[in-house]
Design an enzyme around this catalytic site. Structure first.
Site, PDB file in Angstrom:
ATOM      1  N   GLN A  19       0.816  -1.221   0.000  1.00 25.09           N
ATOM      2  CA  GLN A  19       0.000   0.000   0.000  1.00 25.09           C
ATOM      3  C   GLN A  19       0.847   1.267   0.000  1.00 25.09           C
ATOM      4  O   GLN A  19       0.368   2.323  -0.403  1.00 25.09           O
ATOM      5  CB  GLN A  19      -0.948   0.016   1.213  1.00 25.09           C
ATOM      6  CG  GLN A  19      -2.040  -1.022   1.163  1.00 25.09           C
ATOM      7  CD  GLN A  19      -2.994  -0.855  -0.016  1.00 25.09           C
ATOM      8  OE1 GLN A  19      -3.008   0.174  -0.704  1.00 25.09           O
ATOM      9  NE2 GLN A  19      -3.794  -1.873  -0.271  1.00 25.09           N
ATOM     10  N   SER A  49       3.366  -4.416  -5.270  1.00 27.06           N
ATOM     11  CA  SER A  49       2.386  -4.945  -6.217  1.00 27.06           C
ATOM     12  C   SER A  49       2.061  -3.885  -7.268  1.00 27.06           C
ATOM     13  O   SER A  49       1.734  -2.747  -6.928  1.00 27.06           O
ATOM     14  CB  SER A  49       1.122  -5.341  -5.456  1.00 27.06           C
ATOM     15  OG  SER A  49       0.150  -5.778  -6.368  1.00 27.06           O
ATOM     16  N   HIS A  51      -0.388  -3.254  -9.428  1.00 23.95           N
ATOM     17  CA  HIS A  51      -1.694  -2.646  -9.700  1.00 23.95           C
ATOM     18  C   HIS A  51      -2.137  -1.637  -8.652  1.00 23.95           C
ATOM     19  O   HIS A  51      -3.214  -1.062  -8.761  1.00 23.95           O
ATOM     20  CB  HIS A  51      -2.760  -3.729  -9.911  1.00 23.95           C
ATOM     21  CG  HIS A  51      -3.164  -4.451  -8.671  1.00 23.95           C
ATOM     22  ND1 HIS A  51      -4.349  -4.186  -8.031  1.00 23.95           N
ATOM     23  CD2 HIS A  51      -2.555  -5.403  -7.945  1.00 23.95           C
ATOM     24  CE1 HIS A  51      -4.450  -4.974  -6.968  1.00 23.95           C
ATOM     25  NE2 HIS A  51      -3.371  -5.717  -6.899  1.00 23.95           N
ATOM     26  N   CYS A  88     -10.728  -7.642  -0.335  1.00 22.47           N
ATOM     27  CA  CYS A  88     -10.691  -9.096  -0.445  1.00 22.47           C
ATOM     28  C   CYS A  88     -11.759  -9.758   0.412  1.00 22.47           C
ATOM     29  O   CYS A  88     -12.082 -10.912   0.218  1.00 22.47           O
ATOM     30  CB  CYS A  88      -9.340  -9.629  -0.007  1.00 22.47           C
ATOM     31  SG  CYS A  88      -7.993  -8.832  -0.831  1.00 22.47           S
TER      32      CYS A  88
END
Lengths: 151, 384
Positions: free
Chosen positions: B177, B197, B199, B323
């Site tokens: 994040q 990450s 994306h 999620c």
């Protein structure tokens, strides 16, 4: 009343995905309608209500308060307040609509399936929500009948 | 549509897409191929590796491309556990980690490792002292996230990393994040292992990075070819890797400028909510936070009801982490911070992005005011 759950379209107009395991939920237009415009929302004062029930546990995600007014052996008026997810609110609202005007006997025979069918389906994970309203209704009637027996 | 779920994912930057496209079309070769088509793919991957390494201020040899941020977390935890099993079998993590870390730790417990989850304070921050107290001679790895995905609270990474270094324990941080939202060189300065990450910063999905500081003992968890310095077998996702690097470099260049304007909008959102809607709590707001993240708990209502209403009004937000939307159970992060499950049940996360506008924020505040009032009028429990 013979609508099959699998025929139901979700709010985006797509077929429900059979066996979909993911977290994404989709609701029918009926559920959205009862969620955004819940019927019979409100409370009844103690003097006005003939029967009352409090079911569910907000710590676990849902709770419902239900009041009924009985006249001539029928559910003359009904009011509810619910805390919970869209499924809990929509099933509560639909339950009150189904119960209103029914004889107490007919109201006692209402099941969670009746609520789900009237809403044209509800996601599998939300099926338990439909029990909330039915349980509250049955308890409120019981509460009314107990009170009458005492009197 | 108003998209306020950038911690879940971000849209692919069109220019990043353009950079990726040739590797999905004409330059489709396997980077291990002998011929020119393969060499082109290899060159693109190595250029991307250097680009990422330069942003982080590290060596390209220390960059391992993975298939996701979750895989990077898995490689760090399982890879170190396996490589160090003779040295010790104790791992320290925190109660507020992403499930990619927490569930992997649970799994390692089943394989005979001992895991200590340090608690967090009411402000959402981990106390380094708690980490220090948990260290045993068996401890081989400390894994603490850089910033929390739900609250945005930035953790005292420097202090914890210093502790780890002093005791010669490997330190991993899930910076998924944080990447793209804080200067990248700050991220790797202290850690032996860092997960990223693509994306989360306008890059493609399906590509992550694990930074592995030179010499850190890590065993592969995917076996096969010798790709990625032998740490991650599998034909390289050339387009994804190129996209990751392009997006990361762009985010690194723009991050400080972006952060200032995003933070201003986030603060506007919170101020608007607090001033217009009674009985709200903003967990973690007293601690240093990522510029874009705000979790707001609305008392007396349940978060999915708020999310559906927002969705009907064209606003995308999430409850806790994306999620877990739709699955039962309150946020483990907010519970760890000491919030009651009732407060936790009413929590909605808004995460802003580079293209969020003031008009969108104002519309969101207005909409929330209406929605919360309506839902509270239906609710059986009082907001007070």
């Amino acid at each position: 009343m013979d609508k099959k759950m699998t025929d139901v379209k979700n709010i985006y107009g797509k077929e429900e995905i059979e066996g979909h395991q993911g977290p994404v939920l989709s609701y029918t237009e009926k559920v959205i309608d009862h969620f955004t415009n819940p019927r019979n929302v409100g409370e009844m004062s103690e003097g006005l209500a003939d029967g009352y029930a409090l079911v569910g546990d907000p710590e676990c995600g849902d709770q419902m308060k239900l009041w009924i007014m009985v006249e001539g052996g029928k559910v003359f008026d009904i009011k509810f307040k619910s805390y919970g997810c869209p499924g809990a609110i929509a099933t509560s609202s639909m339950l009150t609509e189904l119960a209103l005007g029914k004889t107490l006997q007919q109201a006692k025979e209402l099941t969670d399936d009746d609520v789900v069918i009237a809403l044209e389906g509800i996601p599998e994970q939300k099926k338990h929500c439909s029990l909330l309203g039915v349980t509250a209704l049955h308890q409120a009637i019981e509460n009314y009948e107990l009170g009458r027996n005492k009197a | 549509m108003i998209y306020l779920d950038h911690n879940a994912t971000t849209p692919l930057d069109p220019e990043v897409f353009d950079a990726m496209l040739p590797y999905l079309r004409e330059h489709f070769g396997n980077a291990s191929g002998y011929y020119r088509l393969g060499r082109e793919a290899r060159a693109a991957i190595e250029r991307a590796r250097t680009q990422v390494a330069d942003c982080l201020g590290v060596s390209p040899k220390e960059i391992v491309f993975t298939g996701s941020g979750t895989e990077a977390d898995n490689l760090a935890l399982r890879g170190v556990a396996r490589a160090c099993r003779e040295k010790g079998r104790h791992i320290i993590t925190s109660a507020i980690e992403h499930h990619a870390v927490l569930k992997t730790c649970r799994d390692l417990e089943g394989e005979g490792y001992e895991v200590t989850c340090v608690p967090v304070g009411g402000d959402g921050r981990i106390d380094p002292e708690e980490v220090r107290k948990s260290i045993t001679p068996e401890t081989v790895l400390i894994s603490i996230m850089y910033a929390n995905n739900e609250t945005g609270v930035i953790q005292p990474i420097e202090e914890i990393a210093a502790l780890a270094r002093q005791k010669e324990i490997l330190f991993h941080t899930d910076a998924i994040q944080a990447a793209g939202r804080i200067p990248p060189e700050n991220i790797t300065a202290q850690a032996d292992l860092v997960s990223l990450s693509g994306h989360k910063f306008y890059g493609p999905k399906g590509v992550g990075v694990l930074y592995v500081k030179n010499g850190s003992p890590v065993a592969p968890i995917l076996t096969g070819g010798t790709h990625e310095h032998g740490l991650r077998a599998g034909t390289e996702n050339t387009a994804g890797i190129v996209g990751f690097a392009e997006a990361f470099a762009r985010a690194a260049g723009a991050c400080e400028r972006r952060a200032a304007s995003i933070e201003r909008l986030r603060d506007r959102l919170e101020k608007g909510i607090v001033e217009n809607i009674p009985q709200v709590v903003i967990p973690g707001s007293k601690a240093p936070r990522l510029c874009n993240t705000s979790t707001v708990s609305f008392r007396g209502i349940e978060s999915e009801s708020i999310l559906l209403y927002l969705d009907l009004k064209g606003i995308c937000a999430s409850a806790g982490s994306a999620c877990t939307t739709g699955s039962p159970g309150p946020s483990h992060v907010l519970l760890a911070m000491g919030f009651s499950s009732r407060q936790t049940n009413g929590a909605v996360r808004f995460s802003l992005g580079k293209d969020t506008t003031e008009e969108q924020i104002d519309f969101t505040i207005e909409t929330l005011k209406e929605i919360i009032e309506k839902l509270r009028s239906v609710s059986s429990i009082s907001a007070c």
